[in-house]
Structure formats: structure tokens, C-alpha cells
Design an enzyme around this catalytic site. Sequence first.
Site, PDB file in Angstrom:
ATOM      1  N   CYS A  13      78.618 -18.153   0.170  1.00  0.00           N
ATOM      2  CA  CYS A  13      78.236 -17.279  -0.936  1.00  0.00           C
ATOM      3  C   CYS A  13      77.735 -15.955  -0.383  1.00  0.00           C
ATOM      4  CB  CYS A  13      77.159 -17.947  -1.788  1.00  0.00           C
ATOM      5  SG  CYS A  13      75.602 -18.172  -0.901  1.00  0.00           S
ATOM      6  N   CYS A  16      75.115 -15.848   2.398  1.00  0.00           N
ATOM      7  CA  CYS A  16      75.607 -16.044   3.756  1.00  0.00           C
ATOM      8  C   CYS A  16      76.018 -14.700   4.363  1.00  0.00           C
ATOM      9  CB  CYS A  16      76.813 -16.995   3.757  1.00  0.00           C
ATOM     10  SG  CYS A  16      76.451 -18.653   3.142  1.00  0.00           S
ATOM     11  N   ASP A 417      94.804  22.346  -4.374  1.00  0.00           N
ATOM     12  CA  ASP A 417      95.337  23.319  -3.431  1.00  0.00           C
ATOM     13  C   ASP A 417      96.750  23.663  -3.899  1.00  0.00           C
ATOM     14  OD1 ASP A 417      95.580  24.824  -0.975  1.00  0.00           O
ATOM     15  OD2 ASP A 417      96.857  23.197  -0.266  1.00  0.00           O
ATOM     16  N   ASP A 601      96.162  18.808   1.054  1.00  0.00           N
ATOM     17  CA  ASP A 601      97.093  18.158   1.970  1.00  0.00           C
ATOM     18  C   ASP A 601      96.383  17.374   3.060  1.00  0.00           C
ATOM     19  OD1 ASP A 601      96.160  20.036   3.726  1.00  0.00           O
ATOM     20  OD2 ASP A 601      97.982  21.237   3.758  1.00  0.00           O
ATOM     21  N   ASP A 605      92.861  21.538   4.416  1.00  0.00           N
ATOM     22  CA  ASP A 605      91.769  21.509   3.450  1.00  0.00           C
ATOM     23  C   ASP A 605      90.714  20.463   3.793  1.00  0.00           C
ATOM     24  OD1 ASP A 605      93.058  23.442   1.733  1.00  0.00           O
ATOM     25  OD2 ASP A 605      94.447  21.848   1.214  1.00  0.00           O
TER      26      ASP A 605
END
Length: 708
Positions: A13, A16, A417, A601, A605
Site C-alpha cells: 500500500c 509501504c 512561438d 520548439d 525557446d
Amino acid sequence: MEKIQWKVDGMDCNNCALTIRRYLEKEGRTDVRVNFATGDVSFDQHTGLKTDSLVKGIQDLGYTVTGTAIAKPDKVSKPWLSTHLQRFWFCLPFTAILMLHMIPGLHIHWLMNPWLQLALTLPVYIAGMQFFGRSAWKSLRNGLPNMNVLIAIGATASFVYSLYGTLTNQAADYMFYETTATILTLVFLGNYLEEASVASTQRALKKLVSTQKVMANMIAYDDQHQEQVFAVESEQLRPGDLILIRTGEQVPADCKILWGEAEVNESILTGESEPLHKKGKDLLIGGSVLVNGTVKAYVTAAGKDTVLAGIVNLVKQAQGEKPPVQQLADKISAIFVPVVLGIAAVTLAINWIVLKEFTPSLMRSIAVLVIACPCAMGIATPAAIAVGLGRAARSGILFRNATSLELFKNISQVVFDKTGTITTGQFEVAQWKVMSSDLTEAAFQRIAYSLEKYSSHPIARSIVRNWKVNDDIRWKSIEEIKGKGMKGEDKEGNLYWAGSYETAKAYTTDETHNVYIVRNNELIGWIDVKDEIRPEARAVIHYLHSKNIKTILLSGDRQHKVKALADELGIAEVLAQQTPEQKLEVIARLSAAQPTVMVGDGINDAPALARATIGISLSDASQLAMQTAQVVLMNNGLKHLPLALGLGKHTFITIRQNLFWAFAYNIVAIPIAALGLLKPGFAALVMGLSDVVLAINSGRLYVKKVDR
């Protein structure tokens, strides 16, 4: 720093996972990510540090590390009763017999014998304690008690209570063996359903993983220099190996075509089923399929270094992360079991005082223990993330981390862009003019082609592609002058230029054109090119506007060109002639004002993408590792941008729904059990099904229309 990736068995679970994460962080490891649903554990550590002590430490916690040089998995079959389904089928016959006397109208007197009931219950109790008891002790020893503590205490309480009645000849008042058997059997069933449901949320990722292991046709040459083809597993391929790929076969590794042509389906990565034409020197991505054709290629990357392996690893890492919204659930989960134990004790005491009977008070207390479900809070986030990110990966969308999912809920503007994002980056000749009376258009195009064919500039390549001729000029000399253009001299001594306004400013004041052609100090013509708009751009912009999301066009290009493009697409706000530094400042300002997506891209950028609330990159898959964006669109287009935004938003919505259910279930169910409105056996079944509800709700993301 180096990245360590393990598989850890034995996690039951979320507690753990918290135990392992706390241990690794205590040992100085960073960026620790633990996914109990898949068993994946990853962390960063300084290069050169040994991990053998960590492996031993995790094993001391009660878990098994596999997939490392220190602890390799043993290839042996698992013993009987090692799965929840096997335990359920083992316990079911004994429990079914114990429950026969509860069927209305069916009276089996011999079944009421307490020693017989003890004999039927004992195998179930032993099988239950072998799993729940060990897990409970392990969690208590680690200081982070899990749900199995509640199950073990509840089942043991009813068993010991019944055993006391049997040993003291008071069986009529103390016989609740069927409660013990029912709790353990139904919780085993619930755990199996939970396990299967959580596993189903991983199906999209498993499909990606399954494509990594295939047979490959390897090419080798014998001592007679004759070509030999033999089959090998893709895992045995190494960079530089030669392979043969035929129609219908899967590309076994990243490679480059040496010979042949083919139609290739790359939908495994891009989500686009339309085949792409590939020829010599083109790259093939491992996992794609040759629809038609045969090629010979050499391997450029194999195994864990392929693009597909990188995607799978990034998705797994993202699934191991937790958005801030999950942190509260983790804190509550860590103290949940002690709180429930306290509530059970209070339930026993108050009911004993009110009812003045110990037996019904004990049953209510046991029901409280059994119905409480901390696991629901633990899997609320992993289940939704697994489905959302898995669907995204299958659709050609890669979420590089899950922590950003919470940011999608309030996105109000998207900044694009221009070049390579809104446009394809593939320039086309738009218009031109011949200014010399002694030149025909064909002769002008021949001069331009002959000069520009020696340039690597994108605009020059577009002119060459559009105006290809067979009788190009043979130059006496030709060179590319940086910042100006191409300069060539023919055999007759005529001097030609093809370049920017810098080459023609002595002959004209018009600086609006892209390329100027000059001959012997005379301007003989100019050429304008345009960047082709992506065919899907208009539809994407329209979609964003329909969702009341503002769009902005950000570019380093000239104002009049950017404005013309924006007008054509219906983008109202334009920010032109921006340097990378200015782009960064703009995005920082916009993101500070309101949640902002930046689409670029991913290379030029990169700073702006990193600064935006959410950065979305368009990228070739081979450049995936270099991206700074949180989301990568793998199909080199904007088509899946609405799906990416929708999946991000709806995955977070699903996480919130799951957490609401997990909290609401426990808040409502525990008081109902405390009031005696639920029997312990039925409470065990309800507890098991509560996790299935979360998995079903998460599974809706597979088919949910998120881009509408």
C-alpha cells in the site's frame, strides 16, 4: 549525479511506498520516487556511491530489491499462496462451509460444533496471518502502520474471542469463527480486485514496454563475404549492427536506413496512424512498424538508450511523482491507522457502556477496524496519473512530470512561438520580381538556384527546392559571406550576390524583401518567401478561443509579418521582434499575472518554456532529453495540443474526485460501522470494493472526451 532505478517487491500500500521513500531520503538520496502500484523506485545519488548498503537496508525493512547487479531476481516460480487470488480460492471452501448455517431454512446441527468450526477456521486464519500478520508486523517495526494492522487485529480479535469461548465451554456465547474467516477471505478478494484494477490503469504503459522486446534480423558476412541473416533478440543489438527489416515487421531499435524505402507507421510514438515515407539516411524509431517495403539499416541506439525506452522511463518517473494535492492525503495516511485503532477502542468502550453487552460491542469495534481503508487515499493519485499519462503517451504526448498537473486547472492564456510552432519551418517562395529588362523569369530563377544551392540557410534551401533546374551555372568561384549571403563569379567574370538587404542597400531603400539578387553592382531582382502555416493551426486556435483561452503570438520576426500571420489565424495580441531575453521577460510577466502556457520548439525557446506556468514543446523524438518543457508533443505538430491541455486538466479533476471519494468513504463508513449498522464480514467486502471504485473512476480517462 547518477539516476538509480529499481524494482521493489513486497509493497502492499501507499504506506509501504512512504517507508521506502523516507529511508532513501534519510540515507541522503534525492529526487526519490516510489510507485507502489508498479514497484518502480528511482532516486539520484552522487556518482560512485555504492548501493549495496541501500539494498540491504530496504531488505531489512521487509522488501525485496530486484533488477540490480547486487540483487538480481531469481528465476524461480512463486510458491503456492503467494498471490491474493490463490489465497482467496484457498480460503473460500472453508469459509463457505462455515457460512452454511446462516442460510435461512438450512439447519446443519453438526456444523454448530465449536471444535469443527475451529478446525475449519484455523487454515484460513493461518493463511491470513501469513500475509496480513507479517505485513502488519513489518509496518509496525518500521514505524508506519498500514491497513493490514487493522485487518490482522480485527481478525485476531474475533478468532481469540471465539477460541476463548471454545476452551471455556462457552461456545454458545462466544462463537464468531465465521467472522474471522469471512473477514480474511473477503479482504483477500478485495485485495485481488484492487490489484487487478490498479494494474489495469498501467495498460497503456505496458503496451509501450511490450514493443521494446522483439526479434530482429541481424546481417553479418561470412569469410566468403556473403551476406548472412539470422534472428536475434532486440536486447542483444548494439550500435553499429546491421539489420534487415521487412514489410509488417517492427523496427527493433533506433536505426538509420542504408538501403531501401518503406512506409512506416510511427503511431506508437506520435499517435498518428498515417504512414510516413522513409528512404536512405532517414531515421527509424524503435517500436514503429514497416507497413510496406524492405530496408537495411544500421543501429544507432539500442536497449535503454532508444527513444522509446526514454519515453517509458520518463512516464514511469512522472507516475512516481505526486502533485501537491496528494501531500495532504499522504500526511493523513501516515497517521490514519493509529487514529482508526483509537476510534475502534472508543467504539468498543462506548458501545459496551451503552449496550451493556461485550459481544455486540466487540463486533462493532471489529467492523470499524475492517471497513477503514487508508489504501484508498494512497491509490487515489497514482491510479489517475497512471491512466492519464499512459493515454497521453499512447497519443504522442509526453508529460515529463506529474507535479504540473495541478497547474492545468486554471490555464487562461496560451503563448505561441511563430517559426516552427504556428508555422512548419518549411519556407516556400511567395513572390519575386525581375528588375532587369534583359532577364527572363527562367534566367532569373536559374541564377538564384545556382547561387543558393551552395547555402545551408533554410530560406536558401526553400528556393533550391522550389526552383530546381538542371543547367545550373558553373562557377569559377563561390563562397558564403556570413551575415550577407552567397557571392559567386562565373567564367566570364560576372560577379553575383544572393543575400539579405545588406548586399543590396547601396541599390535600393526597400528593405522588406527576404533575398536580393545583385549582378555586377546592379539589383536584378528580389525574392520573398513565406513560412507555411501548420494545417492544424487554425483549428487549434479556434478551439482555444471557444474555451475562452486567450492566445498570443510571440516572435523575433518583423512586426508586419507577425501581425499578418496573427490576423490570418485570428490571434489578437502580437509581440514581435523579441530577442530570447525579451521573450523570457514577457513570459515571466504573463505567468506572474495569470496561469500561462508557452508553446515553442523546445530549443530556441528553452528559457521561456522553463519560465512559463506550463511549457509545451514541439520536438523530434531524438531531441526529447534536451527539452525543458513539462509537456512534449511527439508528432511535430499542434494537433494534439487540445488533447494535452484536456488530459492535464481532467487527470487533475480525476485525482480530486478520487481523493474526495477516499475521504468521504472513510468519514461515512467508520461511523456507520461504529453504530452497528454493518457486520464485520460485509464491512470487509465494502472495504475491498472501495478501491475498485477509484480504479474504475480513473479508468474513465481512457475513453473520456477531454478535448471538447
